[in-house]
Design a protein around this motif. Structure first.
Motif, PDB file in Angstrom:
ATOM      1  N   PHE B 111     123.736 -55.874 -19.711  1.00  0.00           N
ATOM      2  CA  PHE B 111     125.183 -55.743 -19.881  1.00  0.00           C
ATOM      3  C   PHE B 111     125.303 -54.942 -21.274  1.00  0.00           C
ATOM      4  N   ARG B 133     134.177 -49.427 -16.607  1.00  0.00           N
ATOM      5  CA  ARG B 133     133.922 -50.387 -15.278  1.00  0.00           C
ATOM      6  C   ARG B 133     132.931 -49.558 -14.524  1.00  0.00           C
ATOM      7  N   SER B 137     128.951 -50.583 -13.468  1.00  0.00           N
ATOM      8  CA  SER B 137     128.615 -50.798 -12.274  1.00  0.00           C
ATOM      9  C   SER B 137     127.477 -51.001 -11.674  1.00  0.00           C
ATOM     10  N   CYS B 141     126.626 -59.661 -12.246  1.00  0.00           N
ATOM     11  CA  CYS B 141     126.931 -60.833 -12.760  1.00  0.00           C
ATOM     12  C   CYS B 141     127.229 -61.682 -11.775  1.00  0.00           C
ATOM     13  N   TYR B 146     133.536 -60.225 -13.669  1.00  0.00           N
ATOM     14  CA  TYR B 146     133.449 -59.052 -14.445  1.00  0.00           C
ATOM     15  C   TYR B 146     134.407 -59.079 -15.534  1.00  0.00           C
TER      16      TYR B 146
END
Lengths: 290, 166
Positions: B111, B133, B137, B141, B146
């Motif tokens: 991330f 977002r 994508s 996780c 999220y």
């Protein structure tokens, strides 16, 4: 990952020489976003990998009179971010956001996706809808293969084992023509359960002159539903015509059923996507935009 | 088959690296096993989870989906590059910590590097929440749902934009 011999040819001649020498023992590596997972999962174990990613002559996107040509080393992100794509090949541009994720598009190539011939992938269906041509080289020369003759079966293309897909050429985008790509997948970026690449061309009289409905995730290859395309030709591009075409699609398409979705569900979704894509494509055709 | 080995030169977090590597090894394996940069995590090892994301020439890539030899000549950044020289959290890391972005944090390196590449893009205004977002994508996780991760990246974007306009 199984062991192999790695080759990094500097020219197309060198690459096709290697393919001629090793034949079915060799696989072509471009971006690797389909091949490397297959290697990691031990589903493929070639003895030789021919990495074409550094061949200069394959790295170009060309928007010429012959159409929009994408070389075999050109990555999805290059095409997605090119200012030319939206005008020259709007259906390709429409497909891009659906292909994997940013990190995948940063590495994967357009031609690699076509040569891989995954029937659930976007670009084979786009190539089929847009009447693209594959430019293919081997040690014995060059030939072109229309998209309609290229996809033969699941992960199987018309490429001979000694041939290299060097480029794909999308014909010049006709005027008053719109394209749309939509899909339904379990998660954004996954391969589609079903998807559609649609093209609608509208004539001077406001009626549909040309329609292409090219489905992915609906069989062993991308599938054109010509019966539904015929329904549209000569009609006004309105919701009634789209609904009729969608009805024909749902009744005639024969998608596979598996543990992700039943065949009936996929056929239903194919109809829904038909209505949505036709509306968007027709709007783009008549709105003057792509 | 005798091991097929080739020279590999790249920069990793600014350091020039010269190795001879077996062709079948992935970039992730070289980073972790040969260079000891175990911040890059491997989970699915076939390009689905995003945990192994690193930057190659500034762009987010899956290091499990690249042969190390494909990175020859490239500049790699890993999650280890995000902290300050004294080991303190970098601005992106701090923003995500402040937002309690992670729980187990196995996915964090992926991330962080995906967000790092997004934030490094040269653009007049920072990415919107929707764009964040979309860009995240491709990273999975299994702890948080999220929202806290998107919050963290948004916080970093806000700080970046404020710093630029200051």
């Amino acid at each position: 990952m199984p062991a192999f011999c790695y080759h990094r040819p500097a020219t197309v001649e060198e690459a096709v020489g290697l393919l001629a020498e090793y034949g079915s023992d060799a696989k072509v590596l471009a971006g690797g976003q389909s091949l490397v997972p297959l290697l990691a999962l031990r589903l493929s174990h070639p003895e030789h990998l021919v990495d074409i990613g550094r061949i200069d002559g394959l790295a170009a996107v060309d928007d010429g009179p012959a159409g929009f040509t994408v070389g075999a080393a050109v990555r999805h992100a290059d095409v997605e971010l090119s200012p030319v794509t939206g005008r020259a090949a709007p259906l390709v541009a429409a497909a891009m956001p659906h292909i994997g994720h940013r990190a995948i598009r940063n590495r994967g190539t357009v031609c690699g996706s076509l040569a891989h011939a995954d029937p659930a992938a976007e670009l084979p269906a786009v190539a089929l809808a847009a009447d693209a041509e594959m430019v293919v080289r081997s040690a014995s020369g060059e030939r072109t293969i229309p998209a309609a003759d290229f996809f033969l079966g699941y992960l199987t293309s018309a490429l001979d084992e000694t041939e290299l897909l060097t480029a794909v050429r999308f014909p010049s985008w006709p005027r008053s023509t719109g394209g749309s790509v939509a899909e339904v997948s379990r998660r954004h970026g996954d391969y589609a359960l079903v998807g559609l690449a649609a093209v609608v061309g509208v004539g001077d009289g406001g009626r549909v002159e040309r329609a292409a409905l090219s489905f992915f995730g609906a069989g062993a290859t991308p599938v054109r539903v010509t019966e539904a395309e015929q329904v549209l030709v000569g009609e006004h591009p309105d919701p009634a015509a789209f609904a009729e075409a969608a009805d024909v699609v749902t009744k005639s398409i024969e998608p596979p059923g598996d543990n992700h979705a039943t065949a009936a569900y996929r056929a239903h979704v194919a109809g829904v996507l038909t209505r949505r894509c036709l509306a968007e494509a027709a709007g783009r055709a008549t709105g003057g935009g792509a | 088959m005798t091991a097929d080995r080739h020279p590999l030169s790249m920069t990793v977090n600014g350091n020039r690296i010269d190795l001879v590597v077996e062709s079948r090894r992935t970039l992730a394996e070289i980073l972790r096993e040969d260079l000891g940069l175990t911040g890059t995590h491997l989970a699915c090892e076939h390009g689905v989870c995003g945990a192994c994301t690193v930057a190659l020439d500034g762009k987010a890539v899956r290091s499990c989906l690249m042969l190390a030899l494909q990175a020859d000549g490239g500049a790699i950044e890993t999650v280890e590059s995000l902290c300050d020289d004294d080991g303190a959290l970098g601005p992106l890391q701090q923003a995500m910590a402040d937002s309690h972005s992670f729980q187990c944090a196995f996915c964090a390196p992926g991330f962080l590097m995906t967000a790092h590449c997004l934030l490094a893009e040269d653009r007049d205004i920072g990415p919107t929440r929707d764009e964040i977002r979309e860009e995240l994508s491709g990273n999975l996780c299994r702890c948080t749902g999220y929202q806290s991760i998107v919050d963290g990246v948004e916080r970093a974007v806000t700080a970046l934009v404020e710093a630029r306009n200051a």
